[in-house]
Design a protein around this motif. Structure first.
Motif, mmCIF file in Angstrom:
data_model
loop_
_atom_site.group_PDB
_atom_site.id
_atom_site.type_symbol
_atom_site.label_atom_id
_atom_site.label_comp_id
_atom_site.label_asym_id
_atom_site.label_seq_id
_atom_site.Cartn_x
_atom_site.Cartn_y
_atom_site.Cartn_z
ATOM 1 N N ASP A 175 0.915 -1.461 -0.542
ATOM 2 C CA ASP A 175 -0.063 -0.239 -0.082
ATOM 3 C C ASP A 175 0.752 1.270 0.307
ATOM 4 N N GLY A 176 0.419 2.350 -0.091
ATOM 5 C CA GLY A 176 1.363 3.930 0.636
ATOM 6 C C GLY A 176 0.543 5.233 0.912
ATOM 7 N N LEU A 177 1.057 5.698 1.645
ATOM 8 C CA LEU A 177 0.887 6.795 2.217
ATOM 9 C C LEU A 177 -0.202 7.357 1.706
ATOM 10 N N ALA A 178 -1.494 8.328 2.096
ATOM 11 C CA ALA A 178 -2.462 8.823 1.124
ATOM 12 C C ALA A 178 -2.799 9.984 2.383
ATOM 13 N N LEU A 179 -3.496 10.929 1.670
ATOM 14 C CA LEU A 179 -4.625 11.690 2.340
ATOM 15 C C LEU A 179 -6.031 11.772 2.228
ATOM 16 N N GLU A 180 -6.758 12.202 3.294
ATOM 17 C CA GLU A 180 -8.195 12.087 2.797
ATOM 18 C C GLU A 180 -8.520 13.446 4.601
ATOM 19 N N VAL A 181 -9.043 14.029 3.266
ATOM 20 C CA VAL A 181 -10.039 15.449 3.739
ATOM 21 C C VAL A 181 -11.355 15.031 3.531
ATOM 22 N N LYS A 182 -12.266 16.280 4.555
ATOM 23 C CA LYS A 182 -13.579 16.093 4.414
ATOM 24 C C LYS A 182 -14.037 16.243 2.918
ATOM 25 N N ASP A 239 -6.939 19.387 9.195
ATOM 26 C CA ASP A 239 -7.172 19.077 8.220
ATOM 27 C C ASP A 239 -6.866 18.622 6.508
ATOM 28 N N ALA A 240 -6.751 17.304 7.537
ATOM 29 C CA ALA A 240 -6.431 16.028 5.985
ATOM 30 C C ALA A 240 -5.374 14.950 7.564
ATOM 31 N N TYR A 241 -6.007 13.985 6.811
ATOM 32 C CA TYR A 241 -5.791 12.567 8.337
ATOM 33 C C TYR A 241 -4.249 11.907 6.420
ATOM 34 N N ILE A 242 -3.555 11.812 7.679
ATOM 35 C CA ILE A 242 -2.460 10.858 6.438
ATOM 36 C C ILE A 242 -2.655 9.410 6.999
ATOM 37 N N LEU A 243 -2.487 8.742 6.204
ATOM 38 C CA LEU A 243 -2.300 6.560 6.610
ATOM 39 C C LEU A 243 -2.601 5.831 5.350
ATOM 40 N N ASP A 244 -2.317 4.586 5.814
ATOM 41 C CA ASP A 244 -2.297 4.115 4.418
ATOM 42 C C ASP A 244 -4.047 3.982 3.345
ATOM 43 N N GLN A 245 -3.321 4.562 2.229
ATOM 44 C CA GLN A 245 -4.686 4.520 1.216
ATOM 45 C C GLN A 245 -5.693 3.426 1.434
ATOM 46 N N GLY A 246 -5.277 2.192 1.464
ATOM 47 C CA GLY A 246 -6.444 1.476 2.012
ATOM 48 C C GLY A 246 -7.309 1.727 2.936
ATOM 49 N N ILE A 247 -7.131 2.105 4.042
ATOM 50 C CA ILE A 247 -7.518 2.005 4.801
ATOM 51 C C ILE A 247 -8.599 3.453 4.624
ATOM 52 N N LEU A 248 -7.814 4.212 3.845
ATOM 53 C CA LEU A 248 -8.534 5.718 3.692
ATOM 54 C C LEU A 248 -9.557 5.326 3.238
ATOM 55 N N ALA A 249 -9.224 4.234 2.023
ATOM 56 C CA ALA A 249 -10.455 3.799 1.982
ATOM 57 C C ALA A 249 -11.411 3.588 1.987
#
Length: 321
Positions: A175-182, A239-249
């Motif tokens: 996986d890879g780190l990514a950003l999640e926002v509102k 403003d944002a949450y960063i973690l593994d993209q699969g978890i954010l998805a």
């Protein structure tokens, strides 16, 4: 190569459609020998057994898993101890959609990691019996070193630092780190946009290092679990949450007020955490991983868990070792 980064590029465009698939994802459950052994609280046994079509598929995959040959589990080995006990003690989580998520309506846990832990239990014991202990990014190493759990399945990124403390089988996923926002937040597109902003991540994760490097003026808030991080983002505390993209998805698939941004900023090879210094047990788990990857079991589990939200064929698993 980041094999999951590309397949998650379209997550943001699929959030609206993902809601229709949530029930199937949440109800994909890991398997046990008894319907009464549902994992409702930490320390209980994870179980499958719902009546959804997806769950039946996972149940059948686990039912088809062949136990290891007796020669692979010699007397006195860790695997023989687990087999005699009759339960695989697993460190995991109940809050990671698509990987390991508790369905509060059934008390059962489903997802990619949950199903794999059941398959390993079936391989060692002959029955898919697991006992779950909740772990966080900050507690995984201690639980393994103290032999409180036999293995950790928890989107656990292999790093050189962690490998000095515990052993890893795999990697079994990339996986890879990514950003999640509102939803509606158009001020954050990349890590560079976090300058002087507040960003959330899990304590003990690898994300804080990336933030400090790419956005040194950002304020970092740390929480123990994905659920706490997501709630803080939804409440507007960052403003944002960063973690593994699969978890954010997974978060986006079950929460329509957040969205995942497309870019990834690292390669995150997930490994199965093992107690340190047990080369024989590590060989056995790696042998099992090679087997389920070669015979198509790994791809079937992916398709019935992560693949319910990500279109296309299963990605090639990363090279073990």
């Amino acid at each position: 190569m980041n094999v999951t980064g590309s397949v998650f590029r379209s997550v943001e465009r699929r959030v609206a459609a993902a809601a229709a698939l949530v029930a199937a994802t949440a109800l994909i459950t890991s398997c046990s020998s008894s319907p009464s052994s549902a994992a409702k609280v930490p320390g209980t046994t994870a179980s499958a057994g719902t009546n959804t079509g997806a769950s039946k598929t996972i149940d059948q995959i686990i039912a088809d898993e062949k136990p290891a040959a007796a020669s692979l589990i010699p007397h006195g080995s860790t695997a023989s101890t687990i087999k005699a006990r009759g339960t695989l003690n697993v460190g995991g989580t109940q809050t990671a959609a698509l990987f390991s998520l508790l369905d509060p309506t059934t008390g059962k846990i489903g997802g990619f990691d949950a199903a794999l832990s059941q398959l390993l239990a079936k391989y060692i014991i002959g029955k898919p019996r697991t006992k779950l202990t909740n772990v966080t990014s900050a507690t995984r190493e201690a639980l393994l070193k103290n032999h409180a759990v036999d293995a950790v399945f928890a989107t656990y990124t292999i790093t050189p630092e962690r490998s000095k403390i515990v052993d890893f089988a795999g990697p079994y996923y990339m996986d890879g780190l990514a950003l999640e926002v509102k939803k509606g937040n158009d001020s954050v597109h990349t890590l560079k946009d976090l300058k002087n902003k507040t960003v959330i991540t899990e304590s003990g994760s690898t994300a804080a290092t990336i933030i400090k490097k790419e956005a040194p003026t950002a304020k970092i808030l740390l929480f123990d679990t994905n659920t706490e991080c997501l709630q803080a983002l939804q409440q507007g505390r960052a403003d944002a949450y960063i973690l593994d993209q699969g978890i954010l998805a997974g978060n986006a698939s079950t929460n329509s007020d957040v969205k995942v941004l497309a870019a990834t900023y690292s390669q995150e090879p997930y490994g199965i955490g093992l107690p340190p210094g047990d080369a024989g047990f590590k060989r056995l788990v790696n042998h099992w991983l090679q087997k389920i990857e070669a015979d198509g079991t790994w791809a079937k589990v992916w398709k019935n868990t992560i693949g319910t939200q990500v279109p296309g064929p299963a990605p090639a698993p990363p090279k073990i070792g």
